[in-house]
Design a protein around this motif. Structure first.
Motif, PDB file in Angstrom:
ATOM      1  N   ARG A 115       0.832  -1.209   0.000  1.00 27.05           N
ATOM      2  CA  ARG A 115       0.000   0.000   0.000  1.00 27.05           C
ATOM      3  C   ARG A 115       0.869   1.262   0.000  1.00 27.05           C
ATOM      4  O   ARG A 115       0.540   2.259  -0.638  1.00 27.05           O
ATOM      5  N   SER A 116       2.008   1.205   0.692  1.00 33.04           N
ATOM      6  CA  SER A 116       2.919   2.353   0.727  1.00 33.04           C
ATOM      7  C   SER A 116       3.611   2.547  -0.620  1.00 33.04           C
ATOM      8  O   SER A 116       3.809   3.678  -1.073  1.00 33.04           O
ATOM      9  N   VAL A 117       3.987   1.430  -1.256  1.00 32.79           N
ATOM     10  CA  VAL A 117       4.561   1.496  -2.605  1.00 32.79           C
ATOM     11  C   VAL A 117       3.567   2.152  -3.563  1.00 32.79           C
ATOM     12  O   VAL A 117       3.918   3.071  -4.332  1.00 32.79           O
ATOM     13  N   GLN A 118       2.312   1.701  -3.509  1.00 29.45           N
ATOM     14  CA  GLN A 118       1.280   2.258  -4.389  1.00 29.45           C
ATOM     15  C   GLN A 118       1.053   3.743  -4.117  1.00 29.45           C
ATOM     16  O   GLN A 118       0.837   4.533  -5.042  1.00 29.45           O
ATOM     17  N   TYR A 119       1.100   4.117  -2.842  1.00 26.57           N
ATOM     18  CA  TYR A 119       0.910   5.519  -2.456  1.00 26.57           C
ATOM     19  C   TYR A 119       1.960   6.390  -3.134  1.00 26.57           C
ATOM     20  O   TYR A 119       1.653   7.433  -3.718  1.00 26.57           O
ATOM     21  N   LEU A 120       3.234   5.960  -3.052  1.00 28.53           N
ATOM     22  CA  LEU A 120       4.299   6.752  -3.651  1.00 28.53           C
ATOM     23  C   LEU A 120       4.181   6.792  -5.175  1.00 28.53           C
ATOM     24  O   LEU A 120       4.386   7.840  -5.791  1.00 28.53           O
ATOM     25  N   LEU A 121       3.840   5.671  -5.775  1.00 31.80           N
ATOM     26  CA  LEU A 121       3.694   5.645  -7.231  1.00 31.80           C
ATOM     27  C   LEU A 121       2.556   6.557  -7.685  1.00 31.80           C
ATOM     28  O   LEU A 121       2.666   7.216  -8.730  1.00 31.80           O
ATOM     29  N   ARG A 122       1.477   6.622  -6.895  1.00 29.13           N
ATOM     30  CA  ARG A 122       0.395   7.554  -7.237  1.00 29.13           C
ATOM     31  C   ARG A 122       0.883   8.997  -7.158  1.00 29.13           C
ATOM     32  O   ARG A 122       0.564   9.817  -8.026  1.00 29.13           O
ATOM     33  N   LYS A 123       1.656   9.313  -6.140  1.00 29.17           N
ATOM     34  CA  LYS A 123       2.200  10.669  -5.995  1.00 29.17           C
ATOM     35  C   LYS A 123       3.099  11.028  -7.186  1.00 29.17           C
ATOM     36  O   LYS A 123       3.184  12.198  -7.586  1.00 29.17           O
TER      37      LYS A 123
END
Length: 310
Positions: free
Chosen positions: A68-76
């Motif tokens: 979920r943290s990986v996805q958060y950064l990729l969205r940013k």
């Protein structure tokens, strides 16, 4: 440029928050680590493997906090659609649900690894903001990122963090009870309002703690680890807590406190006193008198924070 199929390995230290009177604001990083290997994929789907602590309890699907943290950064970064999949391997040494920042470690690992793979699009201050937004508070994620001791504030949602190393070498002695305690449960016992006297107690001691560490004056550390804002309310969740604190001090520790939300208890000793083994044994014995089995971790202060493992 494609960032797919590169693998990065990141090491993140466990942390202890509050440090006695610094409720939700002061934290430290210690020399117990979680490692993460991450590979981004252009194909959808995530494969997660876990070894070490929590291997049987941590979800290996979309609920996984690292993913979920990986996805958060990729969205940013605007890259979430380009890299909808990943391979993740977690090797965990930080005990789960014990007050040593295991969730913060996972969040920081996911953010840091993804950021490295996309050529460090974001700086560490931005990563701290992302981690705080995910975790809800900065007291564990800040030392996990920066290492050392950290003092953090949040103003209108914006995080600021000051990191520093004390002027003397310390040993951190942690008694790890054989039962978990969720942060949610530990938060639930806290009052909404506290007496003015208790607030003043903590403000003075938190300021004295930081000043004594920065100046290297250990004589002012004798009474600074006492807390009035959360430990008295959480004591009922941890049998023998105050007896363990007293045993640590009698064995030579500067002081002791609840690590984060618990149930780990952490004591602080000067390295030059060579009393860490005695302190650990005393804490174990005090817990045993309350029918609690605990293992002891003797650690140093981590000075690097999250970093790449070559």
């Amino acid at each position: 440029m494609s960032f797919a199929d590169r693998t990065i390995k990141i090491r993140v230290p466990g942390t202890s928050a509050n440090c006695g009177p610094g409720f939700d604001s002061i934290g430290l990083a210690c020399t117990v680590y979680n490692d993460l290997e991450l590979t981004l994929k252009k194909e959808p789907g995530v494969k997660i493997t876990i070894s070490g602590e929590g291997a049987m309890n941590i979800p290996c699907d979309g609920r996984n906090i690292v993913w979920r943290s990986v996805q958060y950064l990729l969205r940013k970064a605007g890259l979430a659609d380009e890299y909808p999949g990943a391979m993740i391997h977690m090797d965990n040494q930080v005990p789960l649900s014990r007050g040593l920042g295991s969730s913060a470690t996972a969040i920081v690992a996911g953010l840091k690894a993804a950021n490295v793979l996309i050529n460090n699009r974001f700086n560490r201050r931005e990563l701290l903001q992302f981690a705080t937004d995910i975790e809800g508070h900065p007291d564990n994620v800040a030392p996990a990122l920066f290492g050392g001791f950290t003092v953090s504030t949040v103003t209108k949602g914006k995080v600021e963090c000051f990191s520093f190393l004390p002027k003397f070498r310390m040993k951190l002695i942690v008694a790890v009870p054989d039962f978990p305690l969720s942060t949610r449960k530990a938060r639930a016992v806290l009052p909404i309002h506290v007496p003015m006297e208790d607030a003043v107690n903590n403000i003075g001691r938190a300021a004295m703690l930081v000043a004594a560490l920065c100046k290297g004056n250990d004589k002012f550390l004798r009474n600074v680890f006492d807390d009035a804002l959360h430990q008295p309310y959480r004591a009922k969740l941890i049998p023998g807590m105050y007896d363990v604190f007293e045993a640590a001090r009698k064995a030579g520790a500067l002081g002791a406190n609840l690590s984060g939300a618990g149930p780990c208890l952490i004591a602080y000793a000067l390295e030059r006193r060579h009393c860490e083994e005695a302190v650990g044994a005393a804490m174990q014995e005090a817990f045993r008198k309350h029918e609690v089995n605990a293992k002891v971790l003797i650690m140093d202060l981590d000075t690097r924070g999250a970093h790449i493992v070559k």
